[in-house]
Design an enzyme around this catalytic site. Structure first.
Site, PDB file in Angstrom:
ATOM      1  N   GLY A  30       0.665  -1.114  -0.176  1.00 55.26           N
ATOM      2  CA  GLY A  30      -0.016  -0.133   0.105  1.00 55.26           C
ATOM      3  C   GLY A  30       0.583   1.194  -0.024  1.00 55.26           C
ATOM      4  N   PRO A  31       1.816   1.441   0.936  1.00 53.48           N
ATOM      5  CA  PRO A  31       2.549   2.662   1.151  1.00 53.48           C
ATOM      6  C   PRO A  31       3.431   2.967  -0.320  1.00 53.48           C
ATOM      7  CG  PRO A  31       2.610   1.454   3.093  1.00 53.48           C
ATOM      8  CD  PRO A  31       2.036   0.629   2.224  1.00 53.48           C
ATOM      9  N   ASP A  32       3.666   2.078  -1.068  1.00 56.97           N
ATOM     10  CA  ASP A  32       4.338   2.284  -2.180  1.00 56.97           C
ATOM     11  C   ASP A  32       3.669   2.472  -3.596  1.00 56.97           C
ATOM     12  OD1 ASP A  32       6.392   1.275  -0.581  1.00 56.97           O
ATOM     13  OD2 ASP A  32       6.706  -0.717  -1.745  1.00 56.97           O
ATOM     14  N   THR A  33       2.364   2.020  -3.449  1.00 59.77           N
ATOM     15  CA  THR A  33       1.940   2.298  -4.943  1.00 59.77           C
ATOM     16  C   THR A  33       0.446   2.414  -4.552  1.00 59.77           C
ATOM     17  OG1 THR A  33       1.444  -0.236  -5.356  1.00 59.77           O
ATOM     18  CG2 THR A  33       3.325   0.676  -5.984  1.00 59.77           C
ATOM     19  N   ARG A  34      -0.367   2.390  -3.556  1.00 64.25           N
ATOM     20  CA  ARG A  34      -1.558   2.565  -3.501  1.00 64.25           C
ATOM     21  C   ARG A  34      -2.216   4.015  -4.054  1.00 64.25           C
ATOM     22  NH1 ARG A  34      -2.109   3.214   2.014  1.00 64.25           N
ATOM     23  NH2 ARG A  34      -2.256   1.323   1.933  1.00 64.25           N
ATOM     24  N   GLY A  62       0.639  -5.632  13.420  1.00 65.30           N
ATOM     25  CA  GLY A  62       0.233  -6.398  14.232  1.00 65.30           C
ATOM     26  C   GLY A  62      -1.025  -7.338  14.126  1.00 65.30           C
ATOM     27  N   GLU A  96       0.695 -13.532   0.666  1.00 70.63           N
ATOM     28  CA  GLU A  96      -0.029 -13.320  -0.423  1.00 70.63           C
ATOM     29  C   GLU A  96       0.392 -14.087  -1.825  1.00 70.63           C
ATOM     30  OE1 GLU A  96      -2.899  -9.015   0.404  1.00 70.63           O
ATOM     31  OE2 GLU A  96      -1.594  -9.304  -1.527  1.00 70.63           O
TER      32      GLU A  96
END
Length: 187
Positions: A30-34, A62, A96
């Site tokens: 998420g933080p890279d490409t969202r 967590g 995943e």
């Protein structure tokens, strides 16, 4: 403060006539490409009438991956892992990917990688880009789990995919859509 550590992100949850719940599952950190590439790809696929799973809520530090993520992978026809520089730093992304590659072995799923800001050689662990992240996981998760993730990374890097580094978003999308049109009927 809770920080999002999602790998995948938002889902069109309608069923497709092929029996698959989703035509495409997007896997990403998420933080890279969202906010840029993945969101653009998600909306471009939706605009083409393709049913896409993209986990919008993310996963907090967590928290465990919910069963809905694995169910979405299992209920998809194609999975598209989007490999970014920090993809391998997420144990959720690697879990995943491992699940996708296991499903691919049984011919139940097609996996089509996108190399967002990395080279296939990075994903094959031929450079330090992913190797360093895996070494950190080995300390926390153990060698056996990390070995499975390494095998999944090497295997997926051997699949012909798309490279955004040298083509840009629009050109990458232009390559993806004709390929997907073979699997899905869309205008």
């Amino acid at each position: 403060m809770k920080r999002k550590r999602s790998c995948s992100e938002a889902g069109s949850r309608s069923h497709h006539t092929s029996g698959a719940q989703f035509e495409v599952f997007l896997s990403f950190r998420g933080p890279d490409t969202r906010a840029n590439f993945t969101d653009s790809l998600y909306h471009a696929l939706l605009d083409k009438g393709i049913h896409v799973f993209m986990d919008k809520k993310g996963i907090d530090v967590g928290e465990e991956i919910g069963p809905e993520i694995f169910q979405a992978i299992d209920g998809s026809k194609i999975c598209i892992p989007i490999f970014s520089r920090e993809y391998a730093s997420s144990s959720w992304c690697l879990r995943e990917l491992e699940h996708m590659m296991e499903r691919r072995k049984t011919k139940e799923l097609e996996v089509l990688p996108i190399f967002y800001d990395v080279e296939p050689s990075d994903v094959k662990l031929e450079t330090g880009v992913y190797r360093d992240a895996l070494n950190l996981h080995k300390e926390k998760r153990g060698a056996e789990i990390v070995q499975r993730w390494e095998e999944s990374l090497r295997e997926v890097a051997g699949i012909k995919g798309w490279d955004t580094k040298n083509t840009g978003y629009v050109n990458t999308f232009n390559f993806i859509f004709p390929f997907l049109s073979v699997s899905f009927a869309f205008a």
